[in-house]
Design a protein around this motif. Structure first.
Motif, PDB file in Angstrom:
ATOM      1  N   GLU A   5      14.160  46.636  33.650  1.00 32.71           N
ATOM      2  CA  GLU A   5      14.911  45.437  33.271  1.00 32.71           C
ATOM      3  C   GLU A   5      14.463  44.838  31.938  1.00 32.71           C
ATOM      4  N   SER A   6      13.146  44.747  31.709  1.00 35.75           N
ATOM      5  CA  SER A   6      12.687  44.023  30.507  1.00 35.75           C
ATOM      6  C   SER A   6      11.469  44.632  29.815  1.00 35.75           C
ATOM      7  N   LYS A   7      10.835  45.618  30.481  1.00 30.25           N
ATOM      8  CA  LYS A   7       9.562  46.172  29.995  1.00 30.25           C
ATOM      9  C   LYS A   7       8.492  45.076  29.856  1.00 30.25           C
ATOM     10  N   GLY A   8       8.734  43.940  30.530  1.00 27.63           N
ATOM     11  CA  GLY A   8       7.767  42.839  30.500  1.00 27.63           C
ATOM     12  C   GLY A   8       7.847  42.005  29.243  1.00 27.63           C
ATOM     13  N   ARG A   9       8.877  42.228  28.426  1.00 27.28           N
ATOM     14  CA  ARG A   9       8.960  41.543  27.126  1.00 27.28           C
ATOM     15  C   ARG A   9       9.879  40.329  27.128  1.00 27.28           C
ATOM     16  N   ALA A  10      10.513  40.053  28.272  1.00 30.92           N
ATOM     17  CA  ALA A  10      11.401  38.880  28.363  1.00 30.92           C
ATOM     18  C   ALA A  10      10.823  37.898  29.365  1.00 30.92           C
ATOM     19  N   LEU A  11      11.120  36.615  29.190  1.00 26.07           N
ATOM     20  CA  LEU A  11      10.640  35.607  30.136  1.00 26.07           C
ATOM     21  C   LEU A  11      11.262  35.832  31.509  1.00 26.07           C
ATOM     22  N   ASP A  12      12.536  36.250  31.511  1.00 29.13           N
ATOM     23  CA  ASP A  12      13.196  36.618  32.770  1.00 29.13           C
ATOM     24  C   ASP A  12      12.849  38.084  33.032  1.00 29.13           C
ATOM     25  N   VAL A  13      11.615  38.287  33.461  1.00 23.96           N
ATOM     26  CA  VAL A  13      11.015  39.624  33.598  1.00 23.96           C
ATOM     27  C   VAL A  13      11.901  40.585  34.384  1.00 23.96           C
ATOM     28  N   MET A  14      12.484  40.088  35.469  1.00 23.26           N
ATOM     29  CA  MET A  14      13.296  40.949  36.327  1.00 23.26           C
ATOM     30  C   MET A  14      14.787  40.754  36.097  1.00 23.26           C
ATOM     31  N   GLN A  15      15.135  40.045  34.998  1.00 21.98           N
ATOM     32  CA  GLN A  15      16.536  39.780  34.675  1.00 21.98           C
ATOM     33  C   GLN A  15      17.276  39.309  35.930  1.00 21.98           C
ATOM     34  N   ALA A  16      16.679  38.300  36.573  1.00 21.65           N
ATOM     35  CA  ALA A  16      17.167  37.832  37.879  1.00 21.65           C
ATOM     36  C   ALA A  16      18.178  36.690  37.774  1.00 21.65           C
ATOM     37  N   PRO A  18      24.042  32.521  33.790  1.00 18.81           N
ATOM     38  CA  PRO A  18      24.115  33.377  32.596  1.00 18.81           C
ATOM     39  C   PRO A  18      22.792  34.112  32.370  1.00 18.81           C
ATOM     40  N   LYS A  19      22.868  35.234  31.707  1.00 22.62           N
ATOM     41  CA  LYS A  19      21.693  36.060  31.417  1.00 22.62           C
ATOM     42  C   LYS A  19      20.597  35.229  30.744  1.00 22.62           C
ATOM     43  N   ASP A  20      19.364  35.478  31.162  1.00 23.01           N
ATOM     44  CA  ASP A  20      18.164  34.850  30.585  1.00 23.01           C
ATOM     45  C   ASP A  20      18.113  33.332  30.773  1.00 23.01           C
ATOM     46  N   THR A  21      18.808  32.814  31.794  1.00 26.22           N
ATOM     47  CA  THR A  21      18.701  31.385  32.110  1.00 26.22           C
ATOM     48  C   THR A  21      17.302  31.074  32.630  1.00 26.22           C
ATOM     49  N   ILE A  22      16.764  31.988  33.451  1.00 22.66           N
ATOM     50  CA  ILE A  22      15.411  31.806  33.974  1.00 22.66           C
ATOM     51  C   ILE A  22      14.434  32.010  32.820  1.00 22.66           C
ATOM     52  N   THR A  23      13.565  31.026  32.623  1.00 23.52           N
ATOM     53  CA  THR A  23      12.639  31.089  31.486  1.00 23.52           C
ATOM     54  C   THR A  23      11.164  31.102  31.910  1.00 23.52           C
ATOM     55  N   LYS A  24      10.918  31.199  33.196  1.00 28.79           N
ATOM     56  CA  LYS A  24       9.534  31.294  33.684  1.00 28.79           C
ATOM     57  C   LYS A  24       9.360  32.640  34.368  1.00 28.79           C
ATOM     58  N   PRO A  25       8.427  33.482  33.874  1.00 34.10           N
ATOM     59  CA  PRO A  25       8.236  34.814  34.473  1.00 34.10           C
ATOM     60  C   PRO A  25       8.008  34.791  35.978  1.00 34.10           C
ATOM     61  N   GLU A  26       7.214  33.846  36.465  1.00 37.17           N
ATOM     62  CA  GLU A  26       6.946  33.817  37.907  1.00 37.17           C
ATOM     63  C   GLU A  26       8.206  33.510  38.697  1.00 37.17           C
ATOM     64  N   THR A  27       9.050  32.617  38.181  1.00 37.14           N
ATOM     65  CA  THR A  27      10.330  32.314  38.839  1.00 37.14           C
ATOM     66  C   THR A  27      11.201  33.565  38.876  1.00 37.14           C
ATOM     67  N   SER A  28      11.243  34.285  37.764  1.00 40.94           N
ATOM     68  CA  SER A  28      12.027  35.523  37.685  1.00 40.94           C
ATOM     69  C   SER A  28      11.557  36.531  38.724  1.00 40.94           C
ATOM     70  N   ILE A  29      10.253  36.676  38.841  1.00 40.53           N
ATOM     71  CA  ILE A  29       9.688  37.634  39.795  1.00 40.53           C
ATOM     72  C   ILE A  29       9.972  37.196  41.232  1.00 40.53           C
ATOM     73  N   ARG A  30       9.829  35.907  41.500  1.00 46.36           N
ATOM     74  CA  ARG A  30      10.111  35.394  42.852  1.00 46.36           C
ATOM     75  C   ARG A  30      11.576  35.635  43.225  1.00 46.36           C
ATOM     76  N   VAL A  31      12.482  35.265  42.325  1.00 47.00           N
ATOM     77  CA  VAL A  31      13.916  35.412  42.583  1.00 47.00           C
ATOM     78  C   VAL A  31      14.310  36.887  42.651  1.00 47.00           C
ATOM     79  N   GLY A  32      13.787  37.687  41.722  1.00 40.77           N
ATOM     80  CA  GLY A  32      14.105  39.116  41.695  1.00 40.77           C
ATOM     81  C   GLY A  32      13.617  39.842  42.936  1.00 40.77           C
ATOM     82  N   THR A  33      12.424  39.490  43.396  1.00 37.72           N
ATOM     83  CA  THR A  33      11.864  40.120  44.605  1.00 37.72           C
ATOM     84  C   THR A  33      12.678  39.731  45.837  1.00 37.72           C
ATOM     85  N   GLN A  34      13.075  38.465  45.921  1.00 41.70           N
ATOM     86  CA  GLN A  34      13.919  38.025  47.041  1.00 41.70           C
ATOM     87  C   GLN A  34      15.260  38.768  47.023  1.00 41.70           C
ATOM     88  N   TYR A  35      15.802  38.957  45.832  1.00 44.76           N
ATOM     89  CA  TYR A  35      17.095  39.649  45.704  1.00 44.76           C
ATOM     90  C   TYR A  35      16.953  41.119  46.107  1.00 44.76           C
TER      91      TYR A  35
END
Length: 198
Positions: free
Chosen positions: A79-90, A97-114
């Motif tokens: 998804e991002s190679k770890g280079r975007a704040l929305d690490v999992m493009q969640a 909209p794309k890249d609305t999530i700006t906290k890596p931990e939030t992205s990981i939490r949401v992406g993992t739940q998804y």
């Protein structure tokens, strides 16, 4: 005349065997060969994604899918190679909209739940869950009405149908499973090689 004919046949046979041999060797050592892990370092987990391992492990465990930690890391890599704040493009999985999530931990939490939802919807079919992470959970329903089992052909078909329906040039990545599994498999092989060398 007979000697010339035999010589020509022998030469052609030798050339044919040589081509087959060269094809096999080039396939084995081609940068596109998924079973050759370290010819292209971009195909293993990057240090940026590796830095997120504790957070990914934390949310994988919290969602009861700790056994998929390495796979979730491979998804983050694709998804991002770890280079975007929305690490999992969640963001888009939440209808944002794309890249609305700006906290890596939030992205990981949401992406993992998804991904957990995708696994549940796919009845544990990991390939279907991975592709659904990219296409959306509706892909599982599509597969269930088209034979019931994930295939790369169904992914291609779904992508074309959705693109036509939405009047988009393309829809998702129909080769997403291969792309994610390449990172997952190569990282696993890299670790096994490192163990042998220690």
């Amino acid at each position: 005349m007979r000697k010339i004919f035999t010589l020509i046949v022998s030469s052609l046979l030798l050339i044919g065997v040589s081509f087959v041999f060269l094809y096999i060797i080039s396939s084995m050592y081609s940068p596109q060969a998924d079973h050759v892990p370290l010819l292209n370092d971009k195909r293993v987990i990057s240090p940026e994604v590796e830095n997120y391992r504790p957070i990914i492990a934390k949310y994988a465990k919290a969602n009861g899918i700790a056994q998929y930690t390495d796979l979730i890391m491979a998804i983050a890599m694709q998804e991002s190679k770890g280079r975007a704040l929305d690490v999992m493009q969640a963001s888009e999985s939440q209808g944002l909209p794309k890249d609305t999530i700006t906290k890596p931990e939030t992205s990981i939490r949401v992406g993992t739940q998804y991904f957990k939802k995708a696994l549940r919807k796919a009845d544990g079919d990991v390939s279907l869950a991975i592709q659904s992470y990219n296409f959306g959970l509706g892909f599982s329903d599509y597969v269930k009405t088209h034979g019931g089992k994930y295939t790369p052909q169904l992914a291609q078909q779904f992508s074309k149908e959705k693109a036509k329906e939405l009047k988009w040039e393309s829809y998702g990545d129909p080769d997403y499973v291969n792309h994610v599994m390449r990172y997952y498999t190569n990282e696993k092989q890299k670790r096994e090689m490192a163990k042998k060398n220690n």
